[in-house]
Scaffold this motif. Structure first.
Motif, PDB file in Angstrom:
ATOM      1  N   ALA A   1       0.815  -1.217   0.000  1.00 24.11           N
ATOM      2  CA  ALA A   1       0.000   0.000   0.000  1.00 24.11           C
ATOM      3  C   ALA A   1       0.850   1.269   0.000  1.00 24.11           C
ATOM      4  O   ALA A   1       0.333   2.359  -0.222  1.00 24.11           O
ATOM      5  N   SER A   2       2.142   1.128   0.231  1.00 28.16           N
ATOM      6  CA  SER A   2       3.044   2.285   0.247  1.00 28.16           C
ATOM      7  C   SER A   2       3.833   2.340  -1.053  1.00 28.16           C
ATOM      8  O   SER A   2       4.281   1.310  -1.551  1.00 28.16           O
ATOM      9  N   PRO A   3       4.024   3.546  -1.609  1.00 31.58           N
ATOM     10  CA  PRO A   3       4.767   3.639  -2.870  1.00 31.58           C
ATOM     11  C   PRO A   3       6.238   3.271  -2.698  1.00 31.58           C
ATOM     12  O   PRO A   3       6.854   3.586  -1.693  1.00 31.58           O
ATOM     13  N   GLN A   4       6.761   2.596  -3.703  1.00 32.52           N
ATOM     14  CA  GLN A   4       8.177   2.270  -3.726  1.00 32.52           C
ATOM     15  C   GLN A   4       8.972   3.480  -4.208  1.00 32.52           C
ATOM     16  O   GLN A   4      10.070   3.743  -3.738  1.00 32.52           O
ATOM     17  N   TYR A   5       8.395   4.223  -5.176  1.00 29.77           N
ATOM     18  CA  TYR A   5       9.019   5.433  -5.702  1.00 29.77           C
ATOM     19  C   TYR A   5       7.999   6.554  -5.692  1.00 29.77           C
ATOM     20  O   TYR A   5       6.818   6.349  -5.958  1.00 29.77           O
ATOM     21  N   ASN A   6       8.465   7.756  -5.427  1.00 32.87           N
ATOM     22  CA  ASN A   6       7.612   8.938  -5.413  1.00 32.87           C
ATOM     23  C   ASN A   6       8.434  10.081  -5.996  1.00 32.87           C
ATOM     24  O   ASN A   6       9.543  10.336  -5.547  1.00 32.87           O
ATOM     25  N   ALA A   7       7.871  10.750  -7.001  1.00 34.36           N
ATOM     26  CA  ALA A   7       8.590  11.862  -7.631  1.00 34.36           C
ATOM     27  C   ALA A   7       7.630  13.032  -7.805  1.00 34.36           C
ATOM     28  O   ALA A   7       6.441  12.841  -8.025  1.00 34.36           O
ATOM     29  N   THR A   8       8.153  14.232  -7.713  1.00 38.18           N
ATOM     30  CA  THR A   8       7.336  15.431  -7.939  1.00 38.18           C
ATOM     31  C   THR A   8       8.022  16.314  -8.975  1.00 38.18           C
ATOM     32  O   THR A   8       9.240  16.257  -9.158  1.00 38.18           O
ATOM     33  N   GLY A   9       7.219  17.131  -9.651  1.00 39.66           N
ATOM     34  CA  GLY A   9       7.763  18.065 -10.632  1.00 39.66           C
ATOM     35  C   GLY A   9       8.454  17.373 -11.789  1.00 39.66           C
ATOM     36  O   GLY A   9       9.599  17.659 -12.094  1.00 39.66           O
ATOM     37  N   ILE A  10       7.762  16.461 -12.452  1.00 45.06           N
ATOM     38  CA  ILE A  10       8.371  15.650 -13.510  1.00 45.06           C
ATOM     39  C   ILE A  10       8.293  16.371 -14.844  1.00 45.06           C
ATOM     40  O   ILE A  10       7.264  16.916 -15.212  1.00 45.06           O
ATOM     41  N   ASN A  11       9.387  16.367 -15.576  1.00 44.29           N
ATOM     42  CA  ASN A  11       9.441  16.871 -16.940  1.00 44.29           C
ATOM     43  C   ASN A  11      10.403  15.956 -17.687  1.00 44.29           C
ATOM     44  O   ASN A  11      11.611  16.035 -17.510  1.00 44.29           O
ATOM     45  N   ALA A  12       9.836  15.050 -18.510  1.00 46.40           N
ATOM     46  CA  ALA A  12      10.655  14.053 -19.199  1.00 46.40           C
ATOM     47  C   ALA A  12      10.421  14.129 -20.701  1.00 46.40           C
ATOM     48  O   ALA A  12       9.300  14.361 -21.143  1.00 46.40           O
ATOM     49  N   SER A  13      11.464  13.942 -21.468  1.00 50.86           N
ATOM     50  CA  SER A  13      11.374  13.931 -22.929  1.00 50.86           C
ATOM     51  C   SER A  13      12.002  12.657 -23.456  1.00 50.86           C
ATOM     52  O   SER A  13      12.995  12.180 -22.914  1.00 50.86           O
TER      53      SER A  13
ATOM     54  N   ALA B   1       4.297  11.615  -9.340  1.00 53.67           N
ATOM     55  CA  ALA B   1       4.191  10.238  -9.827  1.00 53.67           C
ATOM     56  C   ALA B   1       4.501   9.275  -8.693  1.00 53.67           C
ATOM     57  O   ALA B   1       5.364   9.557  -7.859  1.00 53.67           O
ATOM     58  N   LEU B   2       3.781   8.160  -8.675  1.00 51.84           N
ATOM     59  CA  LEU B   2       3.981   7.123  -7.669  1.00 51.84           C
ATOM     60  C   LEU B   2       4.085   5.779  -8.364  1.00 51.84           C
ATOM     61  O   LEU B   2       3.369   5.517  -9.329  1.00 51.84           O
ATOM     62  N   GLU B   3       4.978   4.919  -7.860  1.00 51.63           N
ATOM     63  CA  GLU B   3       5.044   3.543  -8.335  1.00 51.63           C
ATOM     64  C   GLU B   3       5.050   2.640  -7.115  1.00 51.63           C
ATOM     65  O   GLU B   3       5.830   2.839  -6.189  1.00 51.63           O
ATOM     66  N   TYR B   4       4.170   1.640  -7.125  1.00 49.28           N
ATOM     67  CA  TYR B   4       4.027   0.721  -6.007  1.00 49.28           C
ATOM     68  C   TYR B   4       4.829  -0.551  -6.259  1.00 49.28           C
ATOM     69  O   TYR B   4       5.095  -0.900  -7.405  1.00 49.28           O
TER      70      TYR B   4
END
Length: 190
Positions: free
Chosen positions: A41-53, A70-73
């Motif tokens: 139930a807890s994210p493995q990865y958490n990122a904020t302010g994403i800008n990807a090309s 963005a969250l990835e479990y």
């Protein structure tokens, strides 16, 4: 006078003692690592302010993705995104082919499929920008590898001043064909 030791016996006992110390120190310094599972139930990865090309092998921009977070479990192939904006570029002309906006979405990082959940706005540009199609709705799925967009939910599609209302649609990007499924209502302006 008797010798209590010989040089050979000293070497033998020295080797035995040093070997015993090495075995003892080795057993004392072994660290057992155990895998600790992250709660699902807890994210493995958490990122904020994403800008990807993403660029092609020739260096041309294929798409640009921006997201607030963005969250990835653990053990999932999906990445969950908030306030997503994607621009998909045509490799041959560098023009923006699609604009995608959604308040919430997920992307399958293996298949590259995208599910736009809430407050979705898609703009499909043609060669003539005045003929661009704007689609609004919820729960819209994109099969990126097949250049195919579809939904079973109600949508509104606008082109110029004309509007189309439909329950369910599909858009084949290869054939540039929009198929409306049911309860179709058209408001047409010249």
């Amino acid at each position: 006078m008797n010798k209590f030791y010989s040089s050979k016996s000293f070497q033998f006992f020295s080797i035995v003692i040093i070997s015993s110390l090495c075995v003892l120190l080795n057993s004392l310094t072994v660290i057992n690592f155990h895998k600790i599972d992250i709660p699902r139930a807890s994210p493995q990865y958490n990122a904020t302010g994403i800008n990807a090309s993403v660029y092609s092998a020739s260096g041309k921009l294929i798409y640009n993705l921006q997201s607030k977070s963005a969250l990835e479990y653990p053990d999932q192939d999906k990445i969950y995104l908030q306030q997503l904006q994607i621009k998909v570029h045509d490799e041959s002309s560098d023009a923006v082919e699609y604009y995608l906006n959604a308040n919430s979405a997920w992307v399958n990082r293996i298949t590259k499929d995208v599910f736009l959940q809430e407050s979705v706005a898609i703009t499909i540009n043609n060669d003539n920008l005045s003929k661009a199609i704007h689609i609004s709705g919820n729960n819209i799925k994109i099969l990126a590898n097949k250049n195919y967009i579809y939904s079973a939910e109600s949508i509104i599609a606008n082109q110029g001043k004309s509007s189309v209302f439909s329950k369910g649609f599909s858009y084949d990007g290869k054939q540039q064909m929009l198929l409306l499924e049911s309860a179709v209502k058209i408001v047409y302006y010249k």
